[in-house]
Design an enzyme around this catalytic site. Structure first.
Site, PDB file in Angstrom:
ATOM      1  CG  ASN A   1      33.494  36.670  24.918  1.00  0.00           C
ATOM      2  OD1 ASN A   1      32.711  36.050  25.657  1.00  0.00           O
ATOM      3  ND2 ASN A   1      33.731  36.289  23.667  1.00  0.00           N
TER       4      ASN A   1
ATOM      5  CG  HIS B   1      36.103  29.864  25.925  1.00  0.00           C
ATOM      6  ND1 HIS B   1      36.697  30.847  25.156  1.00  0.00           N
ATOM      7  CD2 HIS B   1      34.847  29.693  25.418  1.00  0.00           C
ATOM      8  CE1 HIS B   1      35.843  31.260  24.236  1.00  0.00           C
ATOM      9  NE2 HIS B   1      34.718  30.572  24.363  1.00  0.00           N
TER      10      HIS B   1
ATOM     11  CE1 TYR C   1      27.738  34.801  21.096  1.00  0.00           C
ATOM     12  CE2 TYR C   1      25.720  35.296  22.273  1.00  0.00           C
ATOM     13  CZ  TYR C   1      26.908  34.608  22.185  1.00  0.00           C
ATOM     14  OH  TYR C   1      27.265  33.732  23.183  1.00  0.00           O
TER      15      TYR C   1
ATOM     16  CG  HIS D   1      30.921  35.649  29.942  1.00  0.00           C
ATOM     17  ND1 HIS D   1      29.681  35.121  29.623  1.00  0.00           N
ATOM     18  CD2 HIS D   1      31.671  35.539  28.811  1.00  0.00           C
ATOM     19  CE1 HIS D   1      29.670  34.721  28.367  1.00  0.00           C
ATOM     20  NE2 HIS D   1      30.877  34.955  27.852  1.00  0.00           N
TER      21      HIS D   1
END
Length: 533
Positions: free
Chosen positions: A310, A402, A257, A392
């Site tokens: 992502n 999502h 991250y 993912h």
């Protein structure tokens, strides 16, 4: 190319040993005679002994009625990133001594990759990249007790994260080394040292190779985790993984991250919320180094296999993306016939793992799809009876976060995976746990795939809590396409309980169990589906 096998001819039973709350929610019955694949998905607050008590429900008993566990708000108390002052992320070597040491697998048991970094990164306005050729890439290794009489050499590289905007700090990495060891024996303990013998070598580390590829040999435990990050919750997840002594770690995307930070090190739980005016989505690359240092005690001895998420996009100058991800890890791409770090495959005993890319073209004309067809066609289910796929973003998730975001990938690839009888899918991306019944095209199917979302290893973003089937929570269809891949494939359902609607009005029948919590899964294959003990 040979025609794919029919799903019914290759679909063995799958047994699922679950966390204590899920065990209590379902009837616990002993697995049937013959083969079973045990899938253990549990969380940090559940003692391991609880999981194995009593019988293990199997998919032969399913489909299971949908279960939703109410939110336990105590789960998320320490989703705060480790600071750079934490001793576990600080650099403890000097000059060109190896650090951030890790092991990853090649395509079969007789080969592994050793990776490490020498030299310190630089960040600022005036940086001078290190010369990768200035330090050698050497590994001494040998079977435990026989010394390290073998030597392998590899290659080295550096990468940069550069921004074409004034005021943003650029980054250049230390020297990243990747060395492939060959000719290894299965299920054998090896010792190794890495570095440049003319400059500095590491301490002695150990790893154990995978079992021989075959229907009667399997790794004892595979840890599965997604969206790991580097928080105090992450440390609980990793400590728990270590205590379960896995043979292999699967990280199904979203690593450290770094892209929740500006280049000056200022971070936020939601980048777009806190920094809406930045000219480019910045990242703070030292978080990668902190993560590599923190993870070394685990991944220097337990192989880790990673697929992109992502948060690894990390756009920079000249539209480059995924540079840190593709540089820092070794992938068995070439060994498995792939030309990309975004998708590859490997064997671990009698399991064939498919690591697929959701952030590279996946339609039927793409290189990835053609590679996947060839890879599946080469799989011999009498040698590797089990097929496990990971990528993912999940295809089957009932959370609003999502929701149906990866629908275009599902439309493109689900038929292929179904026709070859893939058994289990692991995903991340949604920061919660969810397990499906066997499902194909949103319909219960005894030959369908079991989809497992294990998407919250402890990162600093918020947990997924709300479900799309709850009143008022169904997203607007226009908000659901993946922002990076684009495309729109999620339409109203044309059949079933949700016919004419974009969402169900209750927990879908394909969703067997869902729970907002953080942790990891343990995946076990106890025996051979062909009936040979």
């Amino acid at each position: 190319m040979l025609p794919p096998p029919s799903p019914s001819s290759v679909r063995p039973s799958v047994s699922l040993s679950l966390d204590a709350r899920e065990m209590a929610a379902m009837r616990a019955a002993p697995p049937p005679s013959g083969a079973s694949l045990a899938l253990l998905c549990f969380f940090l607050l559940c003692p391991y002994g609880t999981l194995l008590a009593g019988g293990i429900p199997t998919t032969l008993e399913g489909p299971f009625p949908p279960v939703t566990v109410p939110l336990d708000k105590s789960f998320r108390g320490n989703a705060v990133d480790l600071p750079d002052t934490d001793r576990r992320v600080q650099r403890t070597v000097s000059d060109f001594e190896p650090e951030q040491i890790s092991v990853s697998l090649s395509s079969s048991h007789d080969s592994v990759w050793i990776s490490w970094i020498t030299g310190e990164y630089q960040i600022g306005d005036d940086i001078t990249p290190l010369d990768p050729n200035s330090v050698g890439s050497v590994v001494y290794y040998g079977g435990s007790g026989s010394g390290r009489s073998h030597q392998a050499t590899g290659y080295s590289l550096i990468y940069n994260q550069l921004y074409p905007f004034e005021g943003l700090e650029n980054y250049t990495s230390g020297i990243i080394h990747h060395v492939r060891l060959k000719g290894l024996k299965p299920s054998k303990l090896y010792s190794y040292q890495c570095g440049d013998p003319s400059i500095a070598m590491s301490e002695v580390y150990y790893f154990t190779t995978m079992p021989v590829t075959g229907p009667s040999s399997y790794p004892s435990r595979v840890a599965v985790v997604g969206d790991l990050g580097l928080t105090y919750n992450t440390t609980s997840t990793v400590d728990h993984m270590l205590s379960n002594h896995p043979d292999l770690v699967l990280l199904v995307g979203d690593v450290c991250y770094a892209n929740l930070y500006l280049t000056n090190g200022t971070g936020a739980d939601c980048y777009s919320c806190s920094f809406p005016q930045t000219p480019i989505h910045e990242t703070y690359q030292p978080r990668w180094d902190y993560w590599g240092r923190y993870m070394q005690p685990l991944v220097s001895k337990v192989p880790i296999m990673v697929i992109e998420g992502n948060h690894e996009i990390e756009e920079q100058a000249e539209n480059q993306t995924f540079v840190a991800y593709s540089s820092r890890f070794a992938f068995p791409s070439k060994e498995s016939g792939s030309s990309s770090t975004f998708y590859y495959s490997f064997n671990a005993g009698g399991i064939h793992f498919l690591m697929l890319g959701a952030y590279i073209s996946y339609d039927k004309s793409s290189d990835q799809y053609r590679w996947l067809e060839k890879d599946l066609a080469k799989v011999n289910r009498e040698v590797t009876p089990w097929l496990v796929a990971t990528w993912h973003p999940p295809w089957y998730s009932t959370y609003t976060a999502h929701y149906r975001e990866a629908e275009c990938m599902r439309v493109a690839m689900e038929d292929l995976l179904y026709s070859y009888g893939v058994d289990v899918v692991f995903n991340g991306h949604v920061h919660a746990y969810e397990r499906s019944n066997r499902v194909y095209n949103y319909t219960l199917d005894p030959c369908g795939l079991v989809h497992i979302t294990v998407g919250d290893g402890g990162n600093r973003e918020k947990m997924a809590i709300t479900h799309a089937d709850e009143p008022g929570n169904c997203p607007d269809p226009s908000t659901t396409p993946d922002t990076y891949m684009g495309g729109f494939c999620a339409f109203n359902f044309t059949s079933g309980p949700a016919k004419g609607n974009f969402c169900w009005d209750r927990q879908p029948e394909y969703s067997a169990y869902r729970e907002s919590s953080f942790g990891h899964g343990i995946f076990e294959v106890p025996n051979n589906p062909l009936g040979e003990e």
